[in-house]
Design an enzyme around this catalytic site. Structure first.
Site, mmCIF file in Angstrom:
data_model
loop_
_atom_site.group_PDB
_atom_site.id
_atom_site.type_symbol
_atom_site.label_atom_id
_atom_site.label_comp_id
_atom_site.label_asym_id
_atom_site.label_seq_id
_atom_site.Cartn_x
_atom_site.Cartn_y
_atom_site.Cartn_z
ATOM 1 N N SER A 93 19.784 29.530 -35.736
ATOM 2 C CA SER A 93 18.753 29.707 -36.758
ATOM 3 C C SER A 93 19.247 29.156 -38.101
ATOM 4 O O SER A 93 19.423 27.955 -38.234
ATOM 5 C CB SER A 93 18.366 31.191 -36.840
ATOM 6 O OG SER A 93 17.202 31.373 -37.592
ATOM 7 N N HIS A 118 13.772 28.058 -33.522
ATOM 8 C CA HIS A 118 12.690 28.953 -33.060
ATOM 9 C C HIS A 118 11.369 28.188 -32.906
ATOM 10 O O HIS A 118 10.301 28.710 -33.227
ATOM 11 C CB HIS A 118 12.481 30.102 -34.048
ATOM 12 C CG HIS A 118 13.720 30.822 -34.438
ATOM 13 N ND1 HIS A 118 14.526 31.470 -33.523
ATOM 14 C CD2 HIS A 118 14.322 30.998 -35.662
ATOM 15 C CE1 HIS A 118 15.551 32.035 -34.167
ATOM 16 N NE2 HIS A 118 15.461 31.740 -35.448
#
Length: 242
Positions: A134, A169
């Protein structure tokens, strides 16, 4: 920074950070094998989460018995045995520097205040594997898609150890894919790569080697600017053994 030497594994999601992802753990295992060491030295950097104690505990539990673990806590709230703030050059002695998720913008600001980008660049040149999930994916690229400011926004001042932009994501969070396509299509972000949860991109010396997934159906994508918007192309993605 433009020096792009070394091995970098950038994860859109998964690993010990996201045990809810089917197959979670295979990416972490791949990361350890990349070092070629029997018991690698792995340093976790949780700056993006404010060095959250629960995140550090999950890291230590995930790698117990598999690695010689340490923690770099720039907020000064690390566990016993954390890398001292006056010895940040200990990252040069690691086999892996593993960066956790959270706020990309905050991570970059704090790292730069402490001079960590230069140390990490040198570590990569010496053979340390750089990795992250991330925000820990975003930071290595020139630019990225981030929620550091609340709503999704383009961030253009990444470290630049890897070329172009990144989006973690990708198909796992509502609006993430659509916003990234819009920014690349308009030129707000340079062309780059997007990765689903459970998917990682392996880079060596600034060149993409392969995309891998620990999650069934996980996919990586190349996103470029076209005449009428963004062009999205699936990257062949190898499924890791469970």
């Amino acid at each position: 920074m433009t020096m792009r030497h070394g091995t970098v594994l950038t994860m859109g999601g998964g690993g010990f950070s996201m045990p809810e992802v089917a197959g979670a753990g295979s990416l972490d295992e791949l990361l350890l094998t990349l070092t070629g060491a029997d018991t690698p030295r792995v340093c976790f950097v949780g700056t993006a989460s404010g060095d959250a104690a629960s995140y550090v505990e999950r890291f230590l539990a995930a790698f117990e018995g598999r690695a010689r673990t340490s923690v770099l806590a720039l907020f000064g709230n690390g566990p016993d045995g954390a890398v001292p703030l006056d010895r940040l050059d200990e990252v040069l002695e690691q086999d892996v520097v593993y960066v956790g998720g959270g706020s990309t913008a905050n991570l970059l600001a704090v790292w730069r205040l402490h001079g960590l980008p230069e140390l990490l660049t040198e570590a990569a040149r010496r053979g340390t594997v750089l990795a992250g999930i991330s925000a820990g994916m975003n930071c290595w690229y020139e630019a990225s898609s981030t929620d550091s400011f609340g709503p999704y926004a383009p961030l253009r001042d990444g470290l630049g150890l890897l070329p172009g932009s990144a989006c973690p994501h990708y198909r796992g969070e509502p609006g993430r894919r659509e916003s990234y396509l819009r920014w690349v299509g308009s030129g707000e972000l340079p062309a780059g790569y997007a990765a689903d949860d459970g998917v990682a991109l392996l880079w060596r010396d600034g060149v993409l080697v392969e995309a891998v997934t620990e999650a069934p159906g996980g996919q990586a994508f190349r996103v470029e600017r076209g005449v009428d918007g963004a062009l999205e192309t699936a990257v062949p993605t190898r499924v890791l053994p469970a």
